[in-house]
Structure formats: structure tokens, C-alpha cells
Design a protein around this motif. Structure first.
Motif, PDB file in Angstrom:
ATOM      1  N   THR A   1      -6.744  10.072   4.780  1.00  0.00           N
ATOM      2  CA  THR A   1      -6.128   9.089   3.888  1.00  0.00           C
ATOM      3  C   THR A   1      -5.407   7.964   4.645  1.00  0.00           C
TER       4      THR A   1
ATOM      5  N   VAL B   1       0.863  -1.181   0.000  1.00  0.00           N
ATOM      6  CA  VAL B   1       0.000   0.000   0.000  1.00  0.00           C
ATOM      7  C   VAL B   1       0.898   1.229   0.000  1.00  0.00           C
TER       8      VAL B   1
ATOM      9  N   ASN C   1       0.678   5.390   0.644  1.00  0.00           N
ATOM     10  CA  ASN C   1      -0.135   6.515   1.109  1.00  0.00           C
ATOM     11  C   ASN C   1       0.382   7.808   0.495  1.00  0.00           C
TER      12      ASN C   1
ATOM     13  N   LYS D   1      -9.205  -2.504  -2.832  1.00  0.00           N
ATOM     14  CA  LYS D   1     -10.077  -1.347  -3.066  1.00  0.00           C
ATOM     15  C   LYS D   1     -11.539  -1.768  -3.037  1.00  0.00           C
TER      16      LYS D   1
ATOM     17  N   ALA E   1      -7.589   5.112   5.800  1.00  0.00           N
ATOM     18  CA  ALA E   1      -7.931   4.143   4.755  1.00  0.00           C
ATOM     19  C   ALA E   1      -6.728   3.277   4.402  1.00  0.00           C
ATOM     20  N   ALA E   2      -5.526   3.867   4.389  1.00  0.00           N
ATOM     21  CA  ALA E   2      -4.328   3.075   4.095  1.00  0.00           C
ATOM     22  C   ALA E   2      -4.100   2.031   5.178  1.00  0.00           C
TER      23      ALA E   2
ATOM     24  N   ALA F   1      -6.478  -0.742   4.679  1.00  0.00           N
ATOM     25  CA  ALA F   1      -6.022  -1.619   3.591  1.00  0.00           C
ATOM     26  C   ALA F   1      -4.947  -2.573   4.083  1.00  0.00           C
TER      27      ALA F   1
ATOM     28  N   VAL G   1      -3.385   4.912  -2.070  1.00  0.00           N
ATOM     29  CA  VAL G   1      -4.438   5.559  -1.296  1.00  0.00           C
ATOM     30  C   VAL G   1      -4.120   7.050  -1.278  1.00  0.00           C
TER      31      VAL G   1
ATOM     32  N   LEU H   1      -7.459   4.711  -4.699  1.00  0.00           N
ATOM     33  CA  LEU H   1      -8.488   4.740  -3.669  1.00  0.00           C
ATOM     34  C   LEU H   1      -8.463   6.155  -3.095  1.00  0.00           C
ATOM     35  N   THR H   2      -9.386   6.970  -3.530  1.00  0.00           N
ATOM     36  CA  THR H   2      -9.386   8.406  -3.209  1.00  0.00           C
ATOM     37  C   THR H   2     -10.270   8.645  -1.999  1.00  0.00           C
ATOM     38  N   VAL H   3      -9.736   9.419  -1.032  1.00  0.00           N
ATOM     39  CA  VAL H   3     -10.347   9.496   0.290  1.00  0.00           C
ATOM     40  C   VAL H   3     -10.752  10.928   0.624  1.00  0.00           C
TER      41      VAL H   3
END
Length: 850
Positions: free
Chosen positions: A413, A297, A299, A436, A416-417, A420, A329, A349-351
């Protein structure tokens, strides 16, 4: 009242524009604010006098004295573009941002900040004599172009219109600057439940491409397994942004502030300097390094304005997602208006950001993405986040000595990372598409928010690790159904579900769709099945059909497809654009030879009167029903400048518009003095609506004998439209300036209700005007400049000026009933009017150095 100012200006060789404030000003302080100079990639310079974006002059590079300039300004963008590169920009060979003055000044590309222009070249192998290679990347070549050699770089490289032609597909991009996008939050996304299930990120590596990581912080000790500094600054995180992000992902929580994946390991790629600025090529280098280090992943809590095209960083993210399976991410951005790049990358993966009450943060950038794509993909907590504070940093909101409170999609962000990373531990074989899909499928939707605000919803990692079924289709856009809708054909999309469990799962399916807060009529969405069984380890699909022949209102519909099975819940956001009543307007622009004008020489726009939203008028334009201003500017091959305006263009059916520059008539102004020549003409208009909205626009053309104006359509009420033409004449110096001229004429003419249809004015006697004797006094031989501008209500243009050697006298012949503002050296006087047939003496004394 909403006001937007558009500026379209053609700036000439040797044209000295030295603007004044729009209102009277006090005498300048002894130490004036320095000018801000921006050297363009062509080698030409844009000078902002005193750093003021409203006080502009142009200095051409050597050998480019005959090149004209075009300036366009809206509330969002200001470009200054030499005429000989317009075609290269329009064809995509040159990045438009190389001429975006707002961006260049804001992000430190001015001459005081740096002596080079950083560029990225994609599409071919680069060997440029006039530039230094900074980095050779898989995504292109980063070059440093010395500003003194910029014009030669374009000539040697072969930009369209300058030198030989380059290879097809080659593009020169600005190596733009991205920015970092700035305790209850970890439980808010369900991380403790994932920990209890045994998922803490162990065995997963997450790359943090940011401002660095303070690995000596107790929460991060032993967490960083590799680090690389891609900047010219020291490796330490003096800004604190990267450390805060890193501890949100993998902080050990020695003082209670535990990260989402506390057993994950980190890669520290410092790609942003100590002030939070990150060049695109540096970020690209960090991305390539992270992928080579096998990060699962990555970030990216950073971003910058997205253009119309997919930029090199977005291309890299999509490529490495596809080739390496890396999940990127990315922060949606903090502008509150539109998702930033690289969050616009399709694979990212847009946060976005929410607060502790699940409300959307006011700064969180909404979609849509490019082409109507649903962005952001999901949201996460990003308001008042407490995490590790880097040693030596000075946060705005410190929390003790070791922690800081920050807000931003940058803070959302890493949540979410980290989520993941937990999933990547649970499913070691999963790559970016699966990670995702699992996070977006299991997000918790807020019924008050649309997919363009929240994507699927707020990340819910407890649900993500606890359920076996996800939607491989992360979002569905049905595109735009063109109006009218009686004959619309149904549009079908397929949503595929995957079951990673060991037993079959039967899903109950339900689709929701709304226009604003009102549910769509029955039949607007249909499912091929209301129940769907997904075999263990298998896939199953459902067809979802959008039918826009329904009786519901036209406009944007948003919603979601919900699939449930006991505690399992899968969400897929949906968007349908049922186009409002709209029509095709075909535009043909003909030149003086009666043939279509070549690309890059005609600029046609439609500005909608109820919103001032601009629409590009090239070829065929699709316009919603309504009233617009039609505005066309065409440049002829011999320096001609044509402007044709229709104050009200009513769109209520398909239409074909022919803009024939042969219908525009010349502007001719003459004065009694035989040696007077046109110096510059300003021309434009103010358009108002009955509801109080306003738009102002102006152009300028040097040496007014090449100016042609024309009008289309019927007049509108006088109070709604005012066209103006401001003409300055004098004795021109060999370089085309007013340097040393003993006289200057300033004439102001207006038209109500419609634009000019050409223009002729003859001043038979100077007594028709006001005579001002401007006497400039001071030590003999001293050099300085005078400035002059005339304004009326609805007539607001740039001042003109000229250098003088003291002592000097200029006889000014000025339009009566006009507010004339004068300045000399550092003194600016209040505007005043002069009566026709009178003579007034204005004496100026140059300040004596102390």
C-alpha cells in the motif's frame, strides 16, 4: 474431500450445555484453562468452556430467562443470536457482527479482555443513559456500553423487538477492530525514473494512519510535520508497523533504503495500538483529522472482514473523497480469500501485493468487491520489503539495527501512496479521482492474472508521470447477463479518456476478453471506434459493447481495454458475467395459521452439493443448475421450532416452493417414568455426495414438546443421507434444568435416505435400554457437574450436563449401540457402549484439594 460443518441451534433458558471433547481425553491438568465469557449487546453471556468454541453454554441476562437463542456456524462465521433481536438484525438496525462469536473472541471483546462493548451509532443524534460517549464523529457517535448495562442500553435506545422504536435510519454497529495488514521494490515500480524527472513528492503531505511513526529514525528525521495519538497507548511505535510503512512512502534513504516519495511530508496519526489492533472509531477519528490537516493522500495499511453492507468507515472514505478530494490508499488484506474493509470502499485505491518476480503474493486478497466491483484496483510490491525499523521494536526479520524486512499488502500500500504523492507534486490541482485514474490507467498488467487478482496491474509510476493521457473510467463491469443468452440485449459502457498534455493524442484501441485462459469468441466485445483522438486538455469517449449471445461457454469473462499511442499505454480492466445456466426458485413460507411467516422468523437455505456454497432462500432465489439440500427452519410465535428438509432439490427449471409448517409433524417421546419431561432434543443430518463431500448440521430445541419435523422430496441413497434425533429426558427443576434429577434418559434415533416426518417413540420398559448407575462421591455438600453425550457415526452433538451436590446418584437409561462419553468434575472417560437390559455402575470420586 471437502467438509463443511453447519450448526443451527436454539438454546433455551436454563439449558446447561457443558460439552466434552469429541474423543477420549486424559484427565485434566490441575490448573484448567479458564472459561472464555462473551457478553452480548443484549446482556446475555456466551460461555466457551475452557476457551473451546465447541464447548458452549448460554447465560441469560436478568429478565430474559424466556428468550431463546439461535446459533449458526459455517467455516467463515459463527453467530449466536437471541431470538428477540433477529428482526432488528435482518432489518439492518443492529450490526450482525455484534453476535459474531468468532470475531468477538478473536478481536478481544470477551469479558476477560474488556468490560464494555464499543459501538458506533449512525443515523441520529445519540443520548444514551446506559453508555458513555467516547467520540462524537462526523460519521457517527462512538459509545462505550458497560456490559452490566447492555440490556438496558438496547431497551433505552429502542432496538426493534426491545423497547421503543428508534428513528428511521439509525443503526448500531460494533466498533470493530481492524488490523494492520503485514529494497528492490522502489525501483520495481519505476520511482527512480520519476525522481530523475524531478518528482520526489515535494510539497505533498501524506497521512499515515497506523501504529505511529518513529520520527527519530534517520530516514524519517524531519519528515513528520504533525502527529496525533488517538489510542490509549503511548505515542511511540513499539510495534514498528507504522514506521516501516512511513519510510516506504517518504524515507530519506540515509542507508540506501529510500522511500518512493522521499521529499513528501508525513502526518502521523496513531490509530492502532502496540499490538496492531485498531478500533473502527479510532480509525474514523484519524481519517477526520487527516482530512482536516489537508492531507492529499491517506495511507491505510489496515483492514478487517467486510460485511454485506457498506460500513461507517467505507462510508466516510467515500464521503471525504467526494467532498475533500482526498485519496485513500488502502490495503486489500492478507487473507488470500476476499478483499477486506475499508478496501471495499468504492472510492478507495485498493492495493494487492506482488513479489519481486511480478507474481501475485499468496496472501494477497482478491476480489470481487461488493456487487461484483473490480477490487483490488492495482498491485504493488509487498513481499520481503526492507524499510525503517522503529526504535524499541522487535521485528521477526531484522536487517541490522535500523531496518526490518516485512511482507503484506500493508507493505504494498505505501508504494502506491508514495506513487500518488509523486503525481500530486506533478499535478498540484489533481484530486483523488485524477490521481486514482492516473495510477490505475498506467499500471503494468500481468497477462497471467485476472482483474479480480490485480485490478489494472502493478503500479508503474514512471509511466504515470511520463504520459499525458489517462482513463477517467478506472474499471468496467458489465454486470450479470441472465441465462439463457439467446435473447440477451447488448450492454454498453462508456470509457472516457483525458489528455492533460498540450498536443492532441490519437489512441489505438484494442479489447481483450477471456474465459479462464481461452479467448472469448469474436463479437463478444465491440468498440465504437478503433482509433480515438483526444484533444489537448480535453476528453474523448469510446463505447464498449458486451454481447453475451456469443457461442462461448457460460461463466466469468475478464480482460482489459488497451489504448496505445507510441510509448503511452492506458489500461482499463473489464469483467463480464455470462451467467451459467440458472433458474428462479420462488420460496413461500407459511406458518401454522396458513399465512406467510413474518420476516425474521424463517430461515431458508439451499446448499449446493458440489461445493456446499450456501444460497439464501428468502423470496426469490437465483440458483445455478444443479442439486442442493433445501433446509428450512421456522420459529413459531409460541416457541415452536419447525425444521423441514429436502435432501436433494434438483434445480433444472424455474420453480415455486411452498414450505408449509403445517406439514411438519410433532416429535413425541415417552418413557416409563411419569415424572420424566423432555429436557432437550438435538436433531440434524449428515449429507454426503457420491464424490466424498460432506456437510453436517444440527439444531437443538429445549423441552421437546414444541418440536416439529418435516420432509420434502424423494429419498436419496441411504449412504448419502443420515438424519438423527437425540432426546434427553429427566425430572426437570423449576428453572428447566436437570439439576438434582435422580434419572436421565438418552435416546438416539436415526433415519437413512430422508429426514424425519415427525417422530413418535415410546419406551415401554427401561430394560429396552442400558441402565447405568452413575455414583458421584466426595466431601458432603461439594458442588460440581456431570456431563454426558451419545454419539454414533454421523451423529455428533453437544453434550448435556447438570450440577449436583455430593453425594449424588443418577440412574441413566441410555441407547444401546451408541458411544456414550461421560465426565464429572475434571475427569473425562473414554466413550463406551452399554448393552440393553444390563446394569452398569460407574463411580466417580471428586478430587480432594491438595
Amino acid at each position: 474431500m471437502r467438509t463443511r460443518r453447519w450448526v443451527l441451534a436454539l438454546l433455551a433458558p436454563a439449558l446447561l450445555l457443558v460439552p466434552l471433547p469429541t474423543q477420549a481425553a486424559e484427565p485434566a491438568a490441575p490448573v484448567a484453562t479458564p472459561d472464555k465469557v462473551v457478553t452480548l449487546i443484549t446482556g446475555d453471556q456466551v460461555v466457551l468452556r475452557g476457551g473451546d468454541r465447541d464447548r458452549v453454554s448460554i447465560v441469560q441476562a436478568a429478565g430474559r430467562e424466556q428468550v431463546g437463542f439461535e446459533s449458526r456456524r459455517t467455516a467463515e462465521e459463527w453467530t449466536v443470536m437471541p431470538s428477540d433481536v433477529r428482526a432488528a438484525v435482518q432489518s439492518g438496525q443492529l450490526d450482525r457482527r455484534l453476535f459474531d462469536l468468532d470475531l468477538l473472541v478473536r478481536d478481544g471483546y470477551d469479558d476477560a479482555a474488556r468490560g464494555d462493548i464499543p459501538v458506533l451509532v449512525t443515523g441520529s443524534t445519540v443520548a444514551a443513559r446506559e453508555a458513555t460517549t467516547v467520540r462524537a464523529l462526523k460519521s457517527g457517535t462512538a459509545l462505550s456500553v458497560p456490559k452490566a448495562k447492555a440490556a438496558g442500553f438496547l431497551q433505552q435506545f429502542g432496538v426493534q423487538g426491545i423497547g421503543r422504536q428508534t428513528a428511521t435510519g439509525t443503526k448500531i454497529w460494533l466498533d470493530r477492530t481492524l488490523h494492520t495488514s503485514l529494497d528492490h521494490s522502489v525501483p520495481q515500480i519505476g520511482a527512480p525514473a520519476a525522481w530523475q524527472a524531478g518528482y520526489t513528492g515535494k510539497g505533498v503531505t501524506v497521512a499515515v494512519l497506523d501504529s505511529g511513526i518513529d520520527s527519530t529514525h534517520p530516514d524519517l528525521a524531519g519528515q513528520v510535520v504533525a502527529a496525533k495519538n488517538f489510542t490509549a497507548d503511548p505515542a511511540a511505535d513499539t510495534g514498528g508497523h507504522g514506521t516501516h510503512v512511513a519510510s516506504t512512502i517518504a524515507g530519506k534513504g540515509t542507508n540506501g533504503h529510500r522511500g518512493v516519495a522521499p521529499d513528501a511530508k508525513l502526518l502521523d496519526g496513531k490509530v492502532c495500538d502496540d499490538f496492531g489492533y485498531c478500533s473502527e472509531s479510532t480509525v474514523l477519528a484519524g481519517v477526520e483529522w487527516a482530512v482536516a490537516q489537508q492531507a492529499k493522500v491517506v495511507n491505510l495499511s489496515l483492514g478487517g472482514p467486510a460485511g454485506d453492507e457498506t460500513d461507517p468507515l467505507e462510508q466516510a472514505l467515500d464521503r471525504f473523497t467526494r467532498e475533500a478530494g482526498t485519496l485513500f490508499v488502502v490495503a486489500a488484506g492478507n487473507n488470500g480469500r476476499e478483499v477486506e474493509s475499508p478496501g471495499t470502499a468504492a472510492s478507495a485505491l485498493t492495493v494487492g501485493a506482488i513479489d519481486a518476480d511480478e507474481k501475485l503474493a499468496d496472501f494477497s486478497a482478491p476480489g470481487p468487491g461488493r456487487g461484483g466491483a473490480i477490487k483490488p484496483d492495482l498491485t504493488a510490491p509487498g513481499v520481503g520489503i526492507v524499510a525503517a525499523r522503529a526504535g524499541g521494536s522487535h521485528p521477526e526479520e531484522p536487517v541490522g539495527d535500523r531496518y526490518a524486512k516485512m511482507s503484506g499488502t500493508s507493505m504494498a500500500t505505501p508504494h502506491a501512496a508514495g506513487a500518488a504523492a509523486l503525481l500530486a507534486q506533478q499535478h498540484a490541482g489533481w484530486k483523488a479521482p485524477e490521481l486514482k485514474a492516473a495510477l490505475t490507467s498506467t499500471a503494468k498488467a500481468n497477462p497471467e492474472l485476472t482483474p479480480y487478482q490485480q485490478g489494472s496491474g502493478r503500479v508503474d509510476v514512471a509511466r504515470a508521470v511520463g504520459q499525458s493521457v489517462v482513463a477517467a473510467t478506472t474499471s468496467v463491469s458489465f454486470g450479470t447477463a441472465r441465462w439463457p443468452h439467446a435473447d440477451d440485449q447488448p450492454v454498453t459502457r462508456q470509457v472516457t479518456y483525458r489528455n492533460f498534455g498540450s498536443t492532441p493524442v490519437t489512441l489505438d484501441l484494442r479489447a481483450e476478453l477471456k474465459a479462464g485462459s481461452s479467448p472469448a469468441p469474436a463479437g463478444a466485445l465491440r468498440l465504437s471506434a478503433e482509433r480515438l483522438t483526444v484533444a489537448a486538455g480535453g476528453e474523448a469517449s469510446v463505447q464498449i459493447v458486451s454481447d453475451t449471445t456469443h457461442a462461448g461457454p457460460d461463466g466469468l469473462y475478464t480482460g482489459r481495454l488497451l489504448a496505445t499511442a507510441g510509448a503511452q499505454q492506458v489500461v482499463v480492466p473489464l469483467v463480464v458475467d455470462k451467467e451459467v445456466e440458472s433458474y428462479d426458485v420462488a420460496v413461500t413460507t407459511l406458518g401454522a395459521d396458513g399465512k406467510p411467516v413474518p420476516a425474521g422468523q424463517a430461515f431458508v437455505s439451499f446448499a449446493r452439493l458440489d461445493s456446499w456454497e450456501p444460497f439464501d432462500g428468502r423470496d426469490v432465489t437465483r440458483l445455478p443448475k444443479g442439486k442442493y439440500v433445501l433446509d428450512a427452519t421456522v420459529f413459531g410465535p409460541a416457541g415452536q421450532h419447525y425444521r423441514i428438509v429436502q435432501p436433494e432439490f434438483d434445480v433444472r427449471r424455474d420453480a415455486a416452493v411452498v414450505l408449509d409448517v403445517r406439514t411438519a409433524k410433532p416429535v413425541k417421546v415417552s418413557v416409563p417414568r411419569a415424572d420424566a419431561r423432555g429436557f432437550v432434543s438435538f436433531f440434524g443430518y449428515q449429507r454426503r455426495t457420491a464424490t466424498g463431500g460432506e456437510m453436517s448440521t444440527w439444531n437443538l430445541q429445549p423441552l421437546g414438546d414444541q418440536l416439529f419435523l418435516g420432509r420434502l422430496g424423494r429419498p436419496v441413497p441411504n449412504e448419502q443421507f443420515k438424519a438423527f434425533l437425540v432426546s434427553y429426558l429427566g425430572r426437570l427443576a423449576p428453572d428447566g434444568s436437570l439439576a438434582g434429577s435422580p434419572f436421565v434418559y438418552g435416546l438416539v434415533d436415526t433415519r437413512r435416505g430422508q429426514f424425519f416426518d415427525g417422530f413418535r417413540r415410546t419406551i415401554h420398559s427401561d430394560r429396552q435400554l442400558a441402565h447405568v448407575v452413575a455414583q458421584y462421591r466426595g466431601p458432603a455438600g461439594t458442588e460440581d457437574s456431570w456431563r454426558l453425550v451419545g454419539r454414533q457415526p454421523g451423529v455428533d452433538t453437544m453434550p448435556i450436563g447438570a450440577p449436583v451436590t455430593l453425594p449424588h446418584t443418577v440412574h441413566q437409561y441410555l441407547e444401546p449401540r451408541t458411544n456414550w462419553q461421560q465426565a464429572f468434575a475434571d475427569e473425562t472417560r473414554e466413550p463406551r457402549q452399554y448393552k440393553p437390559g444390563t446394569t452398569t455402575t460407574e463411580t466417580w470420586t471428586h478430587p480432594t484439594p491438595s
